[in-house]
Design an enzyme around this catalytic site. Structure first.
Site, short mmCIF file in Angstrom:
data_model
loop_
_atom_site.label_atom_id
_atom_site.label_comp_id
_atom_site.label_asym_id
_atom_site.label_seq_id
_atom_site.Cartn_x
_atom_site.Cartn_y
_atom_site.Cartn_z
N GLY A 64 42.13 -30.01 81.69
CA GLY A 64 43.22 -30.07 80.73
C GLY A 64 43.45 -31.49 80.25
N GLY A 113 41.31 -26.76 83.90
CA GLY A 113 41.60 -25.94 82.74
C GLY A 113 40.41 -25.19 82.21
CD GLU A 136 42.83 -28.26 89.51
OE1 GLU A 136 42.52 -27.71 88.45
OE2 GLU A 136 42.21 -28.05 90.59
CG ASP A 144 46.98 -25.71 87.17
OD1 ASP A 144 45.83 -26.18 87.29
OD2 ASP A 144 47.73 -26.00 86.21
#
Length: 335
Positions: A64, A113, A136, A144
């Site tokens: 992301g 992402g 992450e 996530d």
């Protein structure tokens, strides 16, 4: 839009990431555009399936684009991050629940992402360059974008291992761990995409024998410990220096929360449950975790020397995963 090429070609809805120079990193506008396209195509009789791919040979999507989240958080505006994560998770759920086949062609780096984009497709194709990871913990976040849902369903202790170390998987391991379905040499991808566009027939996907999956034979029993400290002790005793080095580098809070969330996800019946739990953490991330420091060290200043300071106790993890007082995720657009 400039960062995506969304169109209908033949019988296929096509989504191509075009931020090649940025390793196709996913930003907020891109997540919204993908979500809108899926909504448009859900009941469109001219679209039989959806194909997701990306420009360039270095990355399907390396993660992301969270620079805007970082700068807003540093300025005390935590809503920018909450809005980004909420809409990204709505997109993840929409991909997972889409009523038509979604085919993802994932080359190069597929991280964070990028896993949220391709990892929840119904048909996930990988090639020789594919490297999939959920790193992450190294930036003070947690796995996530539905990552805990996937990690919780990986065989044995692979989920804990990947969450705590951020290790990268090649194509064989990605298939073994449940992050991909089909191996096909990347030189054959254009012909398959053309056939899918022409026919809309998902049965045109014929994979080849995947490469070896080293994780299938690896003893990861050390990652069965109750707490991160137990796992660190077991990894040390096992002489697994590579895993130990990675864990020593990562945020203690992120590892503790990630471990709890991967294990909690094993009891989830729908991806929305895992995403909702992830959102409780990420909605608080710019205010109450190591996230801003991790981004500073890895992406902004690039000194690669984060100074982790967040409380990593069980009580702190429990507080970060507690309900958001009416601001929890809702799923009207992802049923």
């Amino acid at each position: 839009m400039e960062d995506l090429n969304i169109r209908i070609q033949g019988r296929a809805g096509r989504i191509t990431l075009t931020r090649e120079r940025a390793l196709n990193a996913l930003n907020h506008d891109m997540a919204l555009a993908v979500l809108a396209a899926l909504s448009d195509w859900r009941d469109d009789p001219s679209v039989d399936l959806v194909i997701m791919d990306a420009a360039g040979d270095r990355a399907f999507c390396a993660g992301g684009d969270i620079a805007a989240v970082y700068h807003a958080g540093r300025a005390g505006d935590h809503q920018v991050g909450r809005n980004f994560f909420r809409d990204e998770y709505l997109m993840n759920a929409a991909i997972a629940d889409f009523p038509k086949p979604v085919v993802a062609f994932m080359q190069g780096f597929v991280m964070g992402g990028g896993v949220g984009l391709g990892g929840h497709a119904s048909h996930r194709i990988v090639g020789d360059t594919t490297r999939i990871a959920m790193p992450e913990s190294g930036i003070g976040l947690i796995p996530d974008v539905g990552g805990t849902w996937l990690l919780g369903r990986a065989p044995g202790r692979i989920g804990e291992y990947l969450a705590l170390t951020g290790a990268r998987m090649g194509p064989g391991d990605a298939i073994h761990a449940g992050f991909a379905d089909t191996y096909l040499p990347e030189a054959e991808w254009p012909d398959l995409i053309a056939a899918l566009e022409d026919t809309g027939d998902i049965h045109r996907i014929k994979g080849a024998k995947p490469p070896a999956a080293p994780l299938a034979d690896r003893d990861l029993s050390a990652f069965g410990g109750r707490h991160v400290a137990d796992i660190l002790n077991a990894v040390t005793a096992a002489g697994d220096d590579e895993s130990l080095k990675a864990m020593r580098r990562n945020s203690p809070l992120s590892m503790a929360a990630g471990l709890a969330m991967v294990r909690a996800a094993r009891g989830d019946r729908r991806i929305q449950e895992s995403l909702g739990r992830e959102y409780r953490f990420t909605a608080r991330a710019t205010e109450s975790t190591d996230f801003l420091e991790g981004i500073r060290a890895q992406i902004i200043d690039k000194d690669r020397s984060p100074k982790w300071a967040a409380d990593a106790s069980p009580g702190a993890v429990q507080a970060l995963l507690a309900p958001l007082g009416g601001n929890d995720m809702t799923w009207e657009n992802a049923e």
